[in-house]
Write a protein that holds these residues in place. Structure first.
Motif, PDB file in Angstrom:
ATOM      1  N   GLY A  77       9.634  19.046 -42.366  1.00  0.00           N
ATOM      2  CA  GLY A  77      10.643  18.290 -43.099  1.00  0.00           C
ATOM      3  C   GLY A  77      10.032  17.162 -43.926  1.00  0.00           C
ATOM      4  N   ILE A  78      10.924  16.308 -44.424  1.00  0.00           N
ATOM      5  CA  ILE A  78      10.464  15.148 -45.177  1.00  0.00           C
ATOM      6  C   ILE A  78      10.233  14.019 -44.175  1.00  0.00           C
ATOM      7  CG2 ILE A  78      11.067  13.481 -46.982  1.00  0.00           C
ATOM      8  CD1 ILE A  78      10.858  16.206 -48.185  1.00  0.00           C
ATOM      9  N   PRO A  81       5.059  15.258 -49.937  1.00  0.00           N
ATOM     10  CA  PRO A  81       6.244  15.959 -49.434  1.00  0.00           C
ATOM     11  C   PRO A  81       6.375  17.322 -50.118  1.00  0.00           C
ATOM     12  CG  PRO A  81       6.832  14.018 -50.750  1.00  0.00           C
ATOM     13  CD  PRO A  81       5.385  14.216 -50.906  1.00  0.00           C
ATOM     14  N   LEU A  82       6.425  18.405 -49.352  1.00  0.00           N
ATOM     15  CA  LEU A  82       6.516  19.759 -49.920  1.00  0.00           C
ATOM     16  C   LEU A  82       7.889  20.360 -49.681  1.00  0.00           C
ATOM     17  CD1 LEU A  82       3.088  21.128 -48.645  1.00  0.00           C
ATOM     18  CD2 LEU A  82       3.560  20.078 -50.846  1.00  0.00           C
ATOM     19  N   GLY A  83       8.824  19.535 -49.167  1.00  0.00           N
ATOM     20  CA  GLY A  83      10.147  20.072 -48.883  1.00  0.00           C
ATOM     21  C   GLY A  83      10.251  20.456 -47.428  1.00  0.00           C
ATOM     22  N   ALA A  84       9.787  21.684 -47.140  1.00  0.00           N
ATOM     23  CA  ALA A  84       9.892  22.168 -45.766  1.00  0.00           C
ATOM     24  C   ALA A  84       8.960  21.398 -44.835  1.00  0.00           C
ATOM     25  CB  ALA A  84       9.572  23.652 -45.696  1.00  0.00           C
ATOM     26  N   THR A  87       5.686  18.051 -44.784  1.00  0.00           N
ATOM     27  CA  THR A  87       5.043  16.947 -45.501  1.00  0.00           C
ATOM     28  C   THR A  87       3.615  16.817 -45.010  1.00  0.00           C
ATOM     29  OG1 THR A  87       7.150  15.803 -45.634  1.00  0.00           O
ATOM     30  CG2 THR A  87       5.182  14.484 -46.053  1.00  0.00           C
TER      31      THR A  87
END
Lengths: 353, 331
Positions: free
Chosen positions: A322-323, A300-303, A305
């Motif tokens: 998103g997540i 998960p990279l925040g903005a 995944t």
């Protein structure tokens, strides 16, 4: 400004061939990025254009005039080095004024002051002018270095990874600034980087260099959407493109060691065995998907995944906004965007499709 | 639940809570260190202090047993060093004392029963030393700087062999080569000339200065000059404006080393000079004198001999601190 042409440049260092028959053109006012891994010959190319290094064969010309016989000083280019190029014994002001004080130019001191202040204003380093360069932060140093290139109007800007020594946030900020500067001044720029994001965001056109050979020249879209080799395909785009060994069976292509099957596009002339390239954003999880796989890992990279989906023995990377609401081990359905497939032969060369 | 165990002070801490700088242990270590350095410094300085004291002693005081620490200072040693004197008989002394034109130096020597009859060789030889050591140092540092720069920046065919050759000139001790050099110098008329000695010391120091300066120049990233080349300067202008200011530490260190060698050199000077170009080192032992050892005069000569090196080293000290610790140059 100036357009630049390189004709069949060859450069050898002892046994190693650093540049092997490199030719390209940079149009007037263009932002050209040379992209490649370490040791590809990017910096050597810059140094040859600047006249700091002499090529073994080939020729460099500015506006159609060969400059091979000219000293660096007479070529009238500005060079932004990766590091170490601010003179440590001088103040920031003197550093910025240094190119203008060259005996070649003989500008009156008042003009020099005016131009230095103008550039300092532009780069927001006005408050640093009296400082010694040793007492600057990395971002400030690199700003001054860029400022030193901007004070005179050179025919060409050469930038050798000017952002790579900075931390991520600064790099982003300076990248935007550079882009803005270049667009507002329409100055011919050759920018060298190993960072594909810098290349894609800054460039009008990109030249991909590997082991001294120019592999592909094109707009960022060309490079990203129609990479000519698997090397280029893997160099641009994060996460990396999925490269899957595949076989053709009449009208169907099978990905080896997995259950993935796709119809062969009508116009494609594919050999019996080849490599299938799928960009992660073209692997789309969704309830109605025609393929299934097991989720092996999520990042998960925040903005967005990154999902690692196992299908048989193969792993496909997928990137979703998103997540993602998936859990490890989940069965996932997904589709593959059919019109954005890349085909390469066993040697890694793009096949027409 | 571990977080509840941490006690939060009610009032803000506004005194230093760092203990590493003010701890008793740190203070003791610091005191011990200073004491140790002081002891070493005193031991090193005793000979110099003794020499300075001897230079101001009279002849009987200088050879007194047990050695005198408190004595009546006199300039006898210095005056006898720079003046040529003649021993007087008792009648001559009596007559000489009546002379109203005696200056302070005459009176000092008269106490020893001697009259000043001229200037001795020492001042001229001291001047020779200054000229020969000074000029040869300037030459060996400036020539060394240029060749070190070339070795450092350009690809010279056989650079490694050339550097070794340059160093190899230093491998023979001076004593071994003095006879051949003496014969050559006599044949070409360089024996006992300032130019001969300047050439000799320059050549001898050059190998050292090339190697030392190359080390310093290698440490200066070449990007600086390349930036200057692109900014519109020639190689020589870039060298002068960019490299030279950054190489001052190296230049200072090399200067001091070369100067000390040329200033102290004894073997060549003894063999290759007679009278005209004789330097100070071989003349100090010749002050041993005929009527017993003139300790005060020797000490005075040695002290005077120390002073120029002390002045130069002192003047360059702020560069030397960084210069003699090579690898530690700030990047």
């Amino acid at each position: 400004m100036t357009h630049v042409a390189l004709h069949n440049i060859v450069k050898r260092f002892k046994q190693v061939t650093a540049l092997n028959d490199v030719s390209f053109l940079i149009a007037d006012g263009e932002f050209f990025v040379l992209l490649g891994p370490t040791g590809a010959g990017k910096t050597t190319t810059l140094r040859i254009i600047a006249g700091l290094e002499k090529q073994d064969a080939g020729s460099v010309s500015f506006d159609g005039e060969p400059v091979d016989g000219l000293m660096p000083a007479d070529r009238d280019v500005a060079f932004v080095f990766q590091q170490y190029s601010l003179y440590p014994t001088m103040s920031v002001y003197d550093n910025l004024a240094f190119p203008l004080r060259s005996p070649l130019r003989k500008l009156p001191e008042a003009d020099i002051r005016r131009r230095v202040e103008q550039v300092a204003e532009l780069l927001r380093i006005h408050h640093l002018l009296d400082r010694k360069t040793a007492r600057l932060s990395g971002g400030e140093m690199q700003r001054v270095t860029i400022g030193r290139a901007l004070v005179r109007q050179p025919r060409l800007f050469l930038m050798d990874e000017p952002l790579s020594n900075l931390d991520a946030k600064l790099r982003e900020a300076l990248r935007v600034e550079l882009q803005h500067l270049q667009k507002s001044r329409t100055s011919t720029t050759l920018f060298v980087t190993h960072d594909q994001i810098e290349a894609l965001t800054l460039a009008d056109r990109i030249g991909v260099l590997d082991q001294g050979r120019l592999i592909q020249v094109g707009t960022p879209t060309d490079i990203y959407d129609r990479p000519v080799t698997t090397f280029v395909a893997q160099l641009v785009g994060t996460p990396r493109i999925n490269l899957l060994p595949a076989v053709r069976d009449d009208g169907t292509l099978h990905v080896k060691d997995s259950s993935l099957k796709l119809p062969v596009p009508a116009q494609a002339a594919l050999p019996a065995e080849f490599l299938l390239g799928v960009r992660p954003e073209d692997v789309r999880p969704g309830s109605g998907g025609e393929f299934t796989g097991r989720l092996a890992l999520t990042e998960p990279l925040g903005a967005e995944t990154i999902l690692h989906i196992r299908s048989g023995e193969q792993t496909l990377l997928s990137i979703v906004p998103g997540i993602a609401p998936f859990r490890l081990g989940d069965e996932i359905c997904f589709t593959i965007q059919r019109d954005r497939l890349h085909f390469f032969d066993q040697a890694g060369v793009r096949l027409p499709s | 639940m571990a977080s509840q165990n941490i006690s939060v002070p009610k009032t803000p801490i506004n005194y230093s809570i760092r203990v590493d700088k003010v701890g008793v242990r740190a203070r003791i270590i610091r005191a011990v260190r200073i004491a140790a350095i002081s002891v070493v410094a005193v031991i090193m300085l005793i000979p110099i202090a003794w020499m300075s004291m001897t230079a101001f002693k009279s002849r009987p005081d200088a050879v007194a047993v047990p050695p005198k620490v408190s004595f009546e200072p006199t300039l006898e040693g210095f005056v006898s060093l720079i003046a040529k004197t003649r021993q007087l008989t008792t009648e001559q002394i009596a007559e000489y004392e009546k002379n109203p034109d005696l200056n302070w130096a005459d009176r000092i020597m008269l106490r020893r029963g001697q009259a000043i009859i001229g200037v001795s060789e020492y001042p001229r030889r001291f001047l020779n030393s200054l000229i020969i050591a000074g000029v040869s140092t300037v030459f060996s540092v400036s020539l060394g700087l240029l060749s070190a720069y070339s070795f450092s920046r350009f690809s010279i065919p056989g650079a490694g062999d050339l550097l070794f050759f340059i160093l190899s000139t230093r491998m023979l001790p001076p004593v071994v080569v003095t006879i051949p050099v003496f014969l050559m110098y006599r044949a070409v008329g360089l024996y006992d000339t300032h130019i001969g000695m300047i050439i000799l010391y320059t050549v001898f120091n050059l190998s050292f200065s090339v190697w030392l300066l190359k080390g310093f120049l290698d440490e200066i990233p070449r990007e600086y000059e390349e930036a200057a080349l692109v900014d519109g300067y020639t190689r020589l202008q870039a060298f002068r404006k960019i490299v030279l200011p950054q190489a001052v530490t190296g230049i200072a260190a090399t200067t001091v080393f070369c100067l000390i060698f040329a200033w102290n050199e004894y073997a060549f000077a003894l063999m290759l000079t007679g009278d005209v170009a004789r330097t100070a080192p071989p003349s100090i032992p010749s002050a041993l004198g005929t009527g017993g050892i003139e300790w005060a005069r020797i000490a005075a000569g040695s002290m005077g001999f120390l002073i120029p090196v002390v002045i130069v080293t002192f003047a360059l000290r702020k560069y030397l601190l960084r210069g003699v610790t090579f690898g530690a140059i700030r990047k």
